[in-house]
Scaffold this active site. Sequence first.
Site, mmCIF file in Angstrom:
data_model
loop_
_atom_site.group_PDB
_atom_site.id
_atom_site.type_symbol
_atom_site.label_atom_id
_atom_site.label_comp_id
_atom_site.label_asym_id
_atom_site.label_seq_id
_atom_site.Cartn_x
_atom_site.Cartn_y
_atom_site.Cartn_z
ATOM 1 N N SER A 28 59.227 -17.200 29.864
ATOM 2 C CA SER A 28 60.561 -16.753 30.283
ATOM 3 C C SER A 28 61.639 -17.062 29.241
ATOM 4 C CB SER A 28 60.936 -17.400 31.609
ATOM 5 O OG SER A 28 60.837 -18.802 31.500
ATOM 6 N N GLY A 65 56.933 -17.051 33.345
ATOM 7 C CA GLY A 65 55.944 -17.812 34.123
ATOM 8 C C GLY A 65 54.571 -17.855 33.492
ATOM 9 N N ASN A 93 55.058 -23.729 30.232
ATOM 10 C CA ASN A 93 54.633 -23.657 31.645
ATOM 11 C C ASN A 93 53.346 -24.447 31.886
ATOM 12 O OD1 ASN A 93 56.697 -22.113 32.830
ATOM 13 N ND2 ASN A 93 55.874 -20.278 31.845
ATOM 14 N N ASP A 174 70.247 -22.728 36.847
ATOM 15 C CA ASP A 174 69.000 -23.402 37.223
ATOM 16 C C ASP A 174 68.671 -24.568 36.295
ATOM 17 O OD1 ASP A 174 68.153 -22.167 34.890
ATOM 18 O OD2 ASP A 174 66.851 -20.710 35.887
ATOM 19 N N HIS A 177 66.684 -22.233 32.221
ATOM 20 C CA HIS A 177 66.708 -21.065 31.343
ATOM 21 C C HIS A 177 68.009 -20.983 30.549
ATOM 22 C CE1 HIS A 177 63.673 -19.966 34.431
ATOM 23 N NE2 HIS A 177 63.024 -19.631 33.319
#
Lengths: 198, 841
Positions: A28, A65, A93, A174, A177
């Site tokens: 991402s 992801g 990830n 968040d 990111h």
Amino acid sequence: MKIWIGILSLFICLGSYAQTTILFVGDSLTEGYGVPKEKSYPSLVSDKLNKKGKKVKILNGSVSGSTTASGISRLRWFLKAKPDFLLLALGANDGLRGIKLQESEKNLREIIKLAKSKKIKVILAGMLLPVNYGEKYRTEFEDMFKKLEKELTIYRIPFLLKGVGGEAEYNQNDGIHPNEKGHELIAETVLKTLEPLL
Amino acid sequence: MLLKLAFREFSNRRKFTTIFLLNIAFGLCGLMLMQHFRVSFDQVLEGRAKKILGADLAITGRGAVPNEKIDLVRKELGEKSEFKMNVGMFTMASHKKNTRLVWFSGLEEGFPFYGGLELENGGKYPQNIKLGKNEVWIYPELKIQLGIEVGDEIGIGATKYKVADVIAKDHGQTFQMGAMAPKIIVNLKDLDSANLVQKGSSVRYGYYFKVDKTKNELKELKGKFTEIINDNSKRVKTPTNASENVGRVVNYLNDFLGLVSLVALFLATVGAFYLYRSYLSEQKYSFATLHSLGLGKASIFKLYSMHLLILGFMGSLIAVFIVFGLTPLILGFLGDAVPLKLSYLLDPRAVILGFFVGVGGCLFIGIPLIIQRVTQKAGNPFHGLGVENLSLSLRDLLLFTPWCIYFCFLSIYVSNSIRVGLIFSAIFLGISAIIFPVFIWFVTWVSKRDLSFSLRFIFRDFKRFKTSSVTIFLSLVLGSLLLTLIPNLESSLLQEVERPEDGKLPSLFLFDIQEEQVQPLVQKLKKEQTPLKAITPMIRARLLEINGKRIEVSLERGLTREEQRERRFRNRGVNLTFRNELGTGEKIIEGKYFSSKFDGNGVPEISIEKRYAKRLGIEIGDKLSFEVLGMPVEGRVTSIRSVQWTTFMPNFFIVFQPGVLDDAPKTYLGVIGALSGKNRDEVMFSLYNLFPNISSVDVSRLIKRILVLLNQMKGALQGMSLLSVLVGFFVVSALVGHQANARKKDWALLKTLGFSFADLRRIQLYSILLLTGGGTLLGVLLSYLVGYLLSYFFFDGLWRPPVLTPFVTWISLTGFGVFVAELAVRKVMRVKPAILLQEAR
């Protein structure tokens, strides 16, 4: 002599018009989650290089992801485009999900080996895990990138999110990111390693 | 003297008094019970939501909130409020050689304020058990994943903690934090010894408050605290529901219960209007007598207003007594059907509402009728049996304006929503406004046609008594409409909360399955007889354009949180899939689903989920442009799908026709069906060992909790529908029965004129079929239209009307009318006309 100078000039001219294709394979962070496509750092890298007169073409094969496991199939998909460089930005990830590091390392190795076999220069983007994942796991994770750099003689960006990770100003709400400003910084980090190679 | 006369009316008109009081009482009973049920259900839901949040108000987010800001919040909440903290993070836990990702959560002693944990050894936290120094409680799956037992040590960060117990039930589990990794709970004081909270840690902080505030006060505080905290990465939360879908169903249910309450209110009003109007019609002799005895119009008005006030009060009082007696009985009866612990004590607001509607409603609806009657020209009341000279002027209609306004306000209050109240009122007032003139025009027109004697007689009769005929017709239309409306909506909503059988529910979602892992995974699961319900390809893409127009937007500074969320939604990549058939719980609501593979000619077809389509304004025929890993891909929308989320199967917003994305790099999403707890943990463990990159997420606990809530909602829907149907049947039956009986005096006259039993019977049959049969049929048909409109406005177009129930209702009501009229005709034939005419007065 004049003929040779003429031939050399022709090569220089041709060289300056040849396009370099850079393939980004990441998650991402590299896909540009939450920001428009042209504000993601791969697009910014392309803009900046093109402004400097370097003819580059960017291919972004990043998937939010994704883990290192899917990297190989994406590289195969893009081989048709004959990339010159592969910027491999996978592994975050894997680390965040607590996947066995041996498995991630094996996957990254396979991707790099395939790229190298196709004469693609590989830049591996290093990742760090947050402190809360524990010292042992974090160190092993960080070392994995160093080990691959040494073993496979590739280029490495020590930490892709340098100056961005954990800084509220450069991240979306968040906290994970990067926002548009964050992507600007990442583009600069990438260029430091990439530009001298072009 | 007026009061005495008013009371005398009760003994003089015993039959009317009884029916009128019962009508008001039953209507109000329905209204009060529904209000009570609704308040109780709200409280149950709120309690459940509090258990999930663990507090009345919380501030959560990545990173700590500065102490001075928390102090400001605490000051605002006052000294009586309680405050606790919770700190959580993902980390690696190890035991011997095994290491697993866990969610490590430090709870301050006494937190949560609501809900908590139930442990395998019987302890309940925080009620009767505490964590000792450096002790932890773990989720059961960790026993298998780490090979650990109670009493063993588990390594987290710099410390080894002792496993003191295993968590059997976690009231605070949410999908976000509880599903990705198993939880380990530690006392907040002992969290620091792991030495994981440092600069560079990604840690979530939760600040929880227990306060004695109402929902609305909390809503206001939420806004205020968001400003105080002034940090987009933090969220101020009040108890809400576990997921968007559950929240949506709760909203549906609230609107539905609001509508049911409105239906009860309308039914009581329709009944009261008709009965009181008939009563006043029959009172013209009394009016004339009182007038000839020297009583002025003002005094007659006062007398009847007083009588009406007493009627309304008594009706309300009876309703309160019935409801007090009925609540425990009904709740006892619904005990198993409604798996909710509802309060047996009647909510005082329901009692106040009962009196307000009972007394106020009677006055607002009755006073215009009394004014009409008092101010009409007297003529000779003793002349012309049953002849009605009551006209319908603009003034008469204006008299009902206060009632309309009162009614709109009441509708808004009862439904607890301006939108629901106004739309519902507008629909019903609109229907009444159309039926009134149309009926009169139709009757006048038909009576001039060349018809058989019986029909001509009946239509002329309708024309002669046009106001009373239209009143009964309208009452029957509205009554039967209301009666069948609730089952009409109920069946649509029930499908929304319908769930598959336990055996068909998923228990594990598998993410990140690679293409080359599909075959080995399928074979392994088959060999172990583990039910693999679905394995679906997933391709990441960016939606760039809709009909050539860019949809991505820049996240400029200064946007509100909502604006940022909306823009991020547009910028976010999308997951695509491809398949030839519809998935479980999917239904095409517009267009046609593709049935073949893309042959390379033209533009590939796309199917879009309806809510996604609505959010992005996508319609059938739109051309969407994607970028699939650097490759431009286009498609045209040929169908829009609805997805029944209660199947709990993963679904995709965008489905492509096969043959387009088949070669694109993809991962697969797997769904494993129902497994027992131990079996589930074992499957997760063996998958982790064989396919380390595949993430298994246990969704069974979450689904189980949502299912309990869905069951409760289903019970609430069915219970409330049953109540509204019972009330509706009573009120409409009373109208039908009264109407069938009301024409006795006309038949007496006809019998005197020499009509035979067969003639009378035919006339009454036609009359009942036209008025009752026609009115209730129109009501039933209109219930489909109103059901559709209400579904459109409130329930996202979820309209799946029942076929049988409304028509069974229509046949029953008409049959009942014919039966009552038959009895009335038989009675007429048995009794002497003179006596009948005397009775009819």
